[in-house]
Design a protein around this motif. Sequence first.
Motif, PDB file in Angstrom:
ATOM      1  N   SER A  67     -31.860  52.102 110.006  1.00  0.00           N
ATOM      2  CA  SER A  67     -31.288  53.429 110.024  1.00  0.00           C
ATOM      3  C   SER A  67     -30.797  53.536 108.560  1.00  0.00           C
ATOM      4  O   SER A  67     -30.625  52.528 107.953  1.00  0.00           O
ATOM      5  CB  SER A  67     -30.356  53.559 111.155  1.00  0.00           C
ATOM      6  OG  SER A  67     -29.088  53.105 110.707  1.00  0.00           O
ATOM      7  N   ASP A  69     -27.874  56.085 106.994  1.00  0.00           N
ATOM      8  CA  ASP A  69     -26.868  57.243 107.252  1.00  0.00           C
ATOM      9  C   ASP A  69     -25.910  57.537 105.792  1.00  0.00           C
ATOM     10  O   ASP A  69     -25.978  56.703 105.286  1.00  0.00           O
ATOM     11  CB  ASP A  69     -26.107  57.092 108.504  1.00  0.00           C
ATOM     12  CG  ASP A  69     -25.445  55.772 108.708  1.00  0.00           C
ATOM     13  OD1 ASP A  69     -25.507  54.932 109.314  1.00  0.00           O
ATOM     14  OD2 ASP A  69     -24.529  55.474 108.049  1.00  0.00           O
ATOM     15  N   SER A  70     -25.315  58.519 106.064  1.00  0.00           N
ATOM     16  CA  SER A  70     -24.289  58.910 105.052  1.00  0.00           C
ATOM     17  C   SER A  70     -24.957  58.770 103.690  1.00  0.00           C
ATOM     18  O   SER A  70     -24.314  58.520 102.802  1.00  0.00           O
ATOM     19  CB  SER A  70     -23.090  57.966 104.954  1.00  0.00           C
ATOM     20  OG  SER A  70     -22.544  58.094 106.270  1.00  0.00           O
ATOM     21  N   ARG A 155     -18.485  53.254 111.738  1.00  0.00           N
ATOM     22  CA  ARG A 155     -19.557  53.648 111.349  1.00  0.00           C
ATOM     23  C   ARG A 155     -20.789  53.245 112.687  1.00  0.00           C
ATOM     24  O   ARG A 155     -21.620  54.254 112.831  1.00  0.00           O
ATOM     25  CB  ARG A 155     -20.414  53.401 110.069  1.00  0.00           C
ATOM     26  CG  ARG A 155     -19.417  54.075 109.039  1.00  0.00           C
ATOM     27  CD  ARG A 155     -20.115  53.910 107.551  1.00  0.00           C
ATOM     28  NE  ARG A 155     -19.840  52.307 107.196  1.00  0.00           N
ATOM     29  CZ  ARG A 155     -18.702  51.931 106.684  1.00  0.00           C
ATOM     30  NH1 ARG A 155     -17.654  52.536 106.383  1.00  0.00           N
ATOM     31  NH2 ARG A 155     -18.620  50.584 106.182  1.00  0.00           N
ATOM     32  N   LEU A 158     -20.579  55.166 115.530  1.00  0.00           N
ATOM     33  CA  LEU A 158     -21.307  56.902 115.249  1.00  0.00           C
ATOM     34  C   LEU A 158     -22.710  56.907 115.309  1.00  0.00           C
ATOM     35  O   LEU A 158     -23.383  57.414 115.741  1.00  0.00           O
ATOM     36  CB  LEU A 158     -20.855  57.386 113.916  1.00  0.00           C
ATOM     37  CG  LEU A 158     -19.468  57.854 113.923  1.00  0.00           C
ATOM     38  CD1 LEU A 158     -19.010  58.078 112.224  1.00  0.00           C
ATOM     39  CD2 LEU A 158     -19.257  59.172 114.625  1.00  0.00           C
ATOM     40  N   ARG A 159     -23.306  55.475 114.635  1.00  0.00           N
ATOM     41  CA  ARG A 159     -24.817  55.393 114.882  1.00  0.00           C
ATOM     42  C   ARG A 159     -25.288  55.430 116.394  1.00  0.00           C
ATOM     43  O   ARG A 159     -26.139  55.787 116.762  1.00  0.00           O
ATOM     44  CB  ARG A 159     -25.312  54.284 113.985  1.00  0.00           C
ATOM     45  CG  ARG A 159     -25.140  54.318 112.608  1.00  0.00           C
ATOM     46  CD  ARG A 159     -25.740  52.787 112.060  1.00  0.00           C
ATOM     47  NE  ARG A 159     -25.298  52.925 110.750  1.00  0.00           N
ATOM     48  CZ  ARG A 159     -24.073  52.106 110.269  1.00  0.00           C
ATOM     49  NH1 ARG A 159     -23.700  51.319 111.080  1.00  0.00           N
ATOM     50  NH2 ARG A 159     -23.462  52.089 109.106  1.00  0.00           N
ATOM     51  N   ALA A 161     -23.635  56.283 118.877  1.00  0.00           N
ATOM     52  CA  ALA A 161     -23.652  57.663 119.756  1.00  0.00           C
ATOM     53  C   ALA A 161     -24.720  58.661 119.189  1.00  0.00           C
ATOM     54  O   ALA A 161     -25.349  59.353 120.250  1.00  0.00           O
ATOM     55  CB  ALA A 161     -22.176  58.360 119.368  1.00  0.00           C
ATOM     56  N   ARG A 162     -25.079  58.710 117.891  1.00  0.00           N
ATOM     57  CA  ARG A 162     -26.182  59.612 117.444  1.00  0.00           C
ATOM     58  C   ARG A 162     -27.585  59.086 118.033  1.00  0.00           C
ATOM     59  O   ARG A 162     -28.205  59.807 118.616  1.00  0.00           O
ATOM     60  CB  ARG A 162     -26.282  59.473 115.945  1.00  0.00           C
ATOM     61  CG  ARG A 162     -27.263  60.298 115.398  1.00  0.00           C
ATOM     62  CD  ARG A 162     -27.143  60.354 113.837  1.00  0.00           C
ATOM     63  NE  ARG A 162     -27.843  59.000 113.366  1.00  0.00           N
ATOM     64  CZ  ARG A 162     -26.991  58.294 112.378  1.00  0.00           C
ATOM     65  NH1 ARG A 162     -25.767  58.490 111.597  1.00  0.00           N
ATOM     66  NH2 ARG A 162     -27.535  57.053 111.982  1.00  0.00           N
ATOM     67  N   LYS A 163     -27.665  57.635 118.182  1.00  0.00           N
ATOM     68  CA  LYS A 163     -28.952  57.251 118.864  1.00  0.00           C
ATOM     69  C   LYS A 163     -29.025  57.490 120.268  1.00  0.00           C
ATOM     70  O   LYS A 163     -30.038  57.869 120.628  1.00  0.00           O
ATOM     71  CB  LYS A 163     -28.917  55.770 118.542  1.00  0.00           C
ATOM     72  CG  LYS A 163     -30.270  55.057 118.891  1.00  0.00           C
ATOM     73  CD  LYS A 163     -30.426  53.674 118.729  1.00  0.00           C
ATOM     74  CE  LYS A 163     -31.732  53.010 119.456  1.00  0.00           C
ATOM     75  NZ  LYS A 163     -31.815  51.475 118.936  1.00  0.00           N
ATOM     76  N   ASP A 165     -27.506  60.082 122.048  1.00  0.00           N
ATOM     77  CA  ASP A 165     -27.682  61.624 122.034  1.00  0.00           C
ATOM     78  C   ASP A 165     -28.938  61.915 121.632  1.00  0.00           C
ATOM     79  O   ASP A 165     -29.712  62.701 122.376  1.00  0.00           O
ATOM     80  CB  ASP A 165     -26.718  62.151 120.723  1.00  0.00           C
ATOM     81  CG  ASP A 165     -26.850  63.690 121.143  1.00  0.00           C
ATOM     82  OD1 ASP A 165     -26.609  64.221 122.187  1.00  0.00           O
ATOM     83  OD2 ASP A 165     -26.982  64.523 120.097  1.00  0.00           O
ATOM     84  N   ARG A 166     -29.748  61.190 120.893  1.00  0.00           N
ATOM     85  CA  ARG A 166     -31.392  61.556 120.642  1.00  0.00           C
ATOM     86  C   ARG A 166     -32.308  61.013 121.970  1.00  0.00           C
ATOM     87  O   ARG A 166     -33.062  61.629 121.996  1.00  0.00           O
ATOM     88  CB  ARG A 166     -31.704  60.827 119.194  1.00  0.00           C
ATOM     89  CG  ARG A 166     -31.261  61.655 118.042  1.00  0.00           C
ATOM     90  CD  ARG A 166     -31.746  61.118 116.752  1.00  0.00           C
ATOM     91  NE  ARG A 166     -31.199  61.742 115.646  1.00  0.00           N
ATOM     92  CZ  ARG A 166     -30.886  61.101 114.507  1.00  0.00           C
ATOM     93  NH1 ARG A 166     -31.217  59.803 114.145  1.00  0.00           N
ATOM     94  NH2 ARG A 166     -30.248  62.015 113.476  1.00  0.00           N
TER      95      ARG A 166
END
Length: 170
Positions: A67, A69-70, A155, A158-159, A161-163, A165-166
């Motif tokens: 990944s 990010d940021s 961080r 957050l990664r 959670a983002r994954k 969610d997707r």
Amino acid sequence: MMSESNEKVQLPAKPSKDSRTLMTQLIFPLDTNHHDTMFGGKLMEYMDKVAAISAMRHARMRVVTASTDSLDFLAPIHVGEVIEVEAFVTWTRRSSMEIYVSVNSENLYTGSRKTTVTAFFTFVALDENGKPAEISKVFPESELERQLHASAPARHELRKARKSDRTSKA
């Protein structure tokens, strides 16, 4: 790795500085868009390469990008400027590494320097069969390394959670 007593062998931890990687490039017209500023995609390619070298220096095996990010573009890079792309491992898990990448530009005529881009990349180490492989922990020494190491678990969450969610929307 297993020892004869079936106990897991702990890999020795390594300092962040051992993975530090630096690439310097002069920006030519073919590296730029119609505004005479560097293509973001070209810069991202350089960043991914430097991050991969940093990850391989830490893991001492093959790695893949998991990944990015940021990725923050803070200032444009112009034709004729020099960029320095720097990366180092900030944090590790069992087989993954977070790598901080920063890009600084310099006007060679004036000596003016500025941070133009920062990002975090995650890489996974792979064994000879292409499966995630265990890596050494990393430890920070400089103030920046300590700050990034301390903030890395947040961080990581957050990664995740983002994954999550997707994948739940797929």
